[in-house]
Design an enzyme around this catalytic site. Structure first.
Site, PDB file in Angstrom:
ATOM      1  CB  ALA A  17     -28.140  93.645  33.585  1.00  0.00           C
ATOM      2  CB  THR A  18     -25.864  96.376  28.972  1.00  0.00           C
ATOM      3  OG1 THR A  18     -26.728  97.525  28.903  1.00  0.00           O
ATOM      4  CG2 THR A  18     -26.545  95.193  28.313  1.00  0.00           C
ATOM      5  N   GLY A  23     -24.156 100.592  34.325  1.00  0.00           N
ATOM      6  CA  GLY A  23     -24.664 101.396  35.426  1.00  0.00           C
ATOM      7  C   GLY A  23     -25.267 100.618  36.589  1.00  0.00           C
ATOM      8  NE  ARG A  66     -31.462  99.452  23.884  1.00  0.00           N
ATOM      9  CZ  ARG A  66     -31.468 100.774  23.823  1.00  0.00           C
ATOM     10  NH1 ARG A  66     -32.159 101.371  22.877  1.00  0.00           N
ATOM     11  NH2 ARG A  66     -30.785 101.495  24.691  1.00  0.00           N
ATOM     12  CG  ASP A  82     -35.976  98.158  22.026  1.00  0.00           C
ATOM     13  OD1 ASP A  82     -36.491  98.618  23.069  1.00  0.00           O
ATOM     14  OD2 ASP A  82     -35.590  98.880  21.088  1.00  0.00           O
ATOM     15  CE1 TYR A  87     -35.255 109.466  33.612  1.00  0.00           C
ATOM     16  CE2 TYR A  87     -34.957 111.177  35.260  1.00  0.00           C
ATOM     17  CZ  TYR A  87     -34.776 109.870  34.838  1.00  0.00           C
ATOM     18  OH  TYR A  87     -34.144 108.968  35.661  1.00  0.00           O
ATOM     19  CE  LYS A  98     -36.740 106.766  35.812  1.00  0.00           C
ATOM     20  NZ  LYS A  98     -36.511 105.328  36.017  1.00  0.00           N
ATOM     21  N   PRO A 100     -33.173 107.235  43.433  1.00  0.00           N
ATOM     22  CG  PRO A 100     -31.737 105.814  42.302  1.00  0.00           C
ATOM     23  CD  PRO A 100     -33.157 106.259  42.329  1.00  0.00           C
ATOM     24  CB  VAL A 111     -26.367 107.184  40.070  1.00  0.00           C
ATOM     25  CG1 VAL A 111     -25.556 105.938  40.440  1.00  0.00           C
ATOM     26  CG2 VAL A 111     -27.605 107.283  40.942  1.00  0.00           C
TER      27      VAL A 111
HETATM   28  P1  NDP Z   1     -27.331 103.445  32.166  1.00  0.00           P
HETATM   29  O1  NDP Z   1     -27.515 104.195  30.884  1.00  0.00           O
HETATM   30  O2  NDP Z   1     -25.952 103.139  32.616  1.00  0.00           O
HETATM   31  O3  NDP Z   1     -28.166 102.088  32.130  1.00  0.00           O
HETATM   32  C1  NDP Z   1     -29.422 102.003  31.515  1.00  0.00           C
HETATM   33  C2  NDP Z   1     -29.749 100.545  31.228  1.00  0.00           C
HETATM   34  O4  NDP Z   1     -31.067 100.493  30.651  1.00  0.00           O
HETATM   35  C3  NDP Z   1     -28.787  99.919  30.244  1.00  0.00           C
HETATM   36  O5  NDP Z   1     -28.464  98.616  30.651  1.00  0.00           O
HETATM   37  C4  NDP Z   1     -29.575  99.874  28.945  1.00  0.00           C
HETATM   38  O6  NDP Z   1     -29.222  98.733  28.174  1.00  0.00           O
HETATM   39  C5  NDP Z   1     -31.007  99.696  29.471  1.00  0.00           C
HETATM   40  N1  NDP Z   1     -31.964 100.147  28.471  1.00  0.00           N
HETATM   41  C6  NDP Z   1     -32.163 101.412  28.023  1.00  0.00           C
HETATM   42  N2  NDP Z   1     -33.036 101.421  27.011  1.00  0.00           N
HETATM   43  C7  NDP Z   1     -33.402 100.130  26.805  1.00  0.00           C
HETATM   44  C8  NDP Z   1     -34.261  99.479  25.875  1.00  0.00           C
HETATM   45  N3  NDP Z   1     -34.955 100.172  24.955  1.00  0.00           N
HETATM   46  N4  NDP Z   1     -34.386  98.135  25.936  1.00  0.00           N
HETATM   47  C9  NDP Z   1     -33.700  97.434  26.864  1.00  0.00           C
HETATM   48  N5  NDP Z   1     -32.879  97.973  27.770  1.00  0.00           N
HETATM   49  C10 NDP Z   1     -32.717  99.309  27.733  1.00  0.00           C
HETATM   50  O7  NDP Z   1     -28.075 104.335  33.263  1.00  0.00           O
HETATM   51  P2  NDP Z   1     -28.422 104.064  34.804  1.00  0.00           P
HETATM   52  O8  NDP Z   1     -27.768 102.843  35.320  1.00  0.00           O
HETATM   53  O9  NDP Z   1     -28.196 105.332  35.505  1.00  0.00           O
HETATM   54  O10 NDP Z   1     -29.997 103.858  34.687  1.00  0.00           O
HETATM   55  C11 NDP Z   1     -30.703 102.797  35.299  1.00  0.00           C
HETATM   56  C12 NDP Z   1     -31.998 103.338  35.867  1.00  0.00           C
HETATM   57  O11 NDP Z   1     -31.704 104.248  36.914  1.00  0.00           O
HETATM   58  C13 NDP Z   1     -32.879 104.116  34.885  1.00  0.00           C
HETATM   59  O12 NDP Z   1     -34.227 103.743  35.064  1.00  0.00           O
HETATM   60  C14 NDP Z   1     -32.668 105.572  35.298  1.00  0.00           C
HETATM   61  O13 NDP Z   1     -33.764 106.383  34.967  1.00  0.00           O
HETATM   62  C15 NDP Z   1     -32.498 105.411  36.781  1.00  0.00           C
HETATM   63  N6  NDP Z   1     -31.852 106.503  37.504  1.00  0.00           N
HETATM   64  C16 NDP Z   1     -30.567 106.897  37.174  1.00  0.00           C
HETATM   65  C17 NDP Z   1     -29.969 107.919  37.886  1.00  0.00           C
HETATM   66  C18 NDP Z   1     -28.608 108.442  37.543  1.00  0.00           C
HETATM   67  O14 NDP Z   1     -28.252 109.561  37.957  1.00  0.00           O
HETATM   68  N7  NDP Z   1     -27.764 107.682  36.834  1.00  0.00           N
HETATM   69  C19 NDP Z   1     -30.653 108.551  39.019  1.00  0.00           C
HETATM   70  C20 NDP Z   1     -31.977 108.055  39.283  1.00  0.00           C
HETATM   71  C21 NDP Z   1     -32.534 107.052  38.555  1.00  0.00           C
HETATM   72  P3  NDP Z   1     -28.987  98.752  26.584  1.00  0.00           P
HETATM   73  O15 NDP Z   1     -28.532 100.124  26.195  1.00  0.00           O
HETATM   74  O16 NDP Z   1     -27.936  97.691  26.380  1.00  0.00           O
HETATM   75  O17 NDP Z   1     -30.278  98.371  26.004  1.00  0.00           O
HETATM   76  C1  8X3 Z   2     -31.711 110.836  37.363  1.00  0.00           C
HETATM   77  C2  8X3 Z   2     -31.480 111.990  38.272  1.00  0.00           C
HETATM   78  O1  8X3 Z   2     -31.780 114.520  38.539  1.00  0.00           O
HETATM   79  O2  8X3 Z   2     -31.042 113.715  36.365  1.00  0.00           O
HETATM   80  O3  8X3 Z   2     -32.947 110.256  37.562  1.00  0.00           O
HETATM   81  O4  8X3 Z   2     -33.320 113.418  37.075  1.00  0.00           O
HETATM   82  S1  8X3 Z   2     -31.949 113.459  37.521  1.00  0.00           S
END
Ligand code: NDP
Ligand code: 8X3
Length: 256
Positions: free
Chosen positions: A10-11, A13, A34, A60, A153, A157, A183, A186
């Site tokens: 939740a930190t 995106g 984290r 983590d 990746y 998924k 999605p 994004v």
């Molecule tokens: P962000 O990088 O903005 O957010 C990722 C979040 O995951 C952060 O809050 C981060 O927190 C947390 N995270 C990552 N690694 C760890 C860890 N080891 N321990 C705890 N928390 C962790 O990316 P998105 O919002 O885009 O990603 C969210 C989800 O959406 C992911 O599962 C991603 O695969 C998925 N997704 C994203 C898309 C895109 O285009 N953006 C499309 C489709 C799916 P912190 O770093 O503080 O630990």
């Molecule tokens: C994130 C979208 O196309 O980079 O899941 O895999 S993509």
């Protein structure tokens, strides 16, 4: 009493946008990630703006010991998690299989797959005991189709997709719903920056089309969570209007 939603990652995106939306609707929130400072700031903002209770748990997700410690420390009034949004995840690198870096592969497998499992293993027994709950997994278009250099990746998924479907089989007789959102691209996330290890030039992938916003995915998650109890939405595949598949993107400019 307000329902409790736990949102991992939740930190920033999608996770942060989802936290804001559920707070707006009066839910009690457990937020993880984290980066402790970011969690604290978000907690203060949401508590002040929406008068909701927020618990920040910094750990983590790749460490089962940290996951168990964090959720094992929950006080009674935080134990009954009604909704779990398994969102934390990342792409690390974009390389053909013969050039892939083991550190990248392990980060993705340990976070996207094992981390999701650790948290689910901690919180699902309580849901089964109460015969009530909802698990919402954040998958991706990459969990439905592969694309060049997306190998590991995508594999994580695809695994999330398989888990969403098999969790549903394990839990549908226990009063627990299992849903998934998948999605396409994004923005308003750190996804691309993380994938390209902080290289802002390489991460500049959204300038020539209009991607989804994190809030679009948050609204989809909230929609699934707010259906009446007899409705289980299994999967919502959502893409920007200018995207028709992982490798089909109209990059002729930001149209919307
Ligand atoms: P962000 O990088 O903005 O957010 C990722 C979040 O995951 C952060 O809050 C981060 O927190 C947390 N995270 C990552 N690694 C760890 C860890 N080891 N321990 C705890 N928390 C962790 O990316 P998105 O919002 O885009 O990603 C969210 C989800 O959406 C992911 O599962 C991603 O695969 C998925 N997704 C994203 C898309 C895109 O285009 N953006 C499309 C489709 C799916 P912190 O770093 O503080 O630990
Ligand atoms: C994130 C979208 O196309 O980079 O899941 O895999 S993509």
């Amino acid at each position: 009493m307000a329902q409790i939603v736990c949102i991992t990652g939740a930190t920033s995106g999608i996770g942060k946008a989802t936290a804001i939306l559920f707070a707006k609707h009066g839910y009690q929130l457990i937020l993880t990630g984290r980066r402790q400072e970011r969690l604290k700031t978000l907690k203060e903002e949401l508590e002040q703006q929406f008068q909701v209770k927020v618990l920040d748990l910094a750990f983590d997700i790749r460490s089962n010991a940290e996951v168990e410690k964090a959720f094992g420390s929950l006080k009674d009034d935080w134990k009954t998690v009604d909704i779990l949004v398994n969102n934390a995840g990342l792409a690390s690198g974009l390389a053909p299989i013969h050039e892939g870096k083991l550190d990248d592969w392990e980060a993705m497998i340990d976070t996207n797959l094992k981390g999701l499992l650790y948290v689910t293993r901690c919180l699902s027994p309580g849901m089964v005991a109460r015969q009530s709950g909802h698990i919402i997994n954040v998958c991706s278009t990459a969990g439905h189709e592969v694309y060049p250099n997306g190998n590991v990746y995508s594999a994580t998924k695809y695994a999330v997709n398989a888990l969403s479907r098999s969790m549903r089989l394990d839990l549908y007789t226990q009063g627990i719903r299992v849903s998934q959102v998948s999605p396409g691209h994004v923005e308003e996330t750190e996804f691309a920056l993380v994938r390209f290890h902080g290289d802002t030039d390489k991460a500049n992938i959204y300038s020539n089309f209009t991607p989804l916003k994190a809030s679009d995915v948050a609204e989809t998650i909230y929609f699934m969570a707010s259906r009446p109890p007899h409705v289980n939405i299994q999967d919502i595949l959502i893409m920007p209007s200018q995207q028709a598949g992982s490798t089909f993107i109209d990059r002729s400019g930001r149209k919307f």
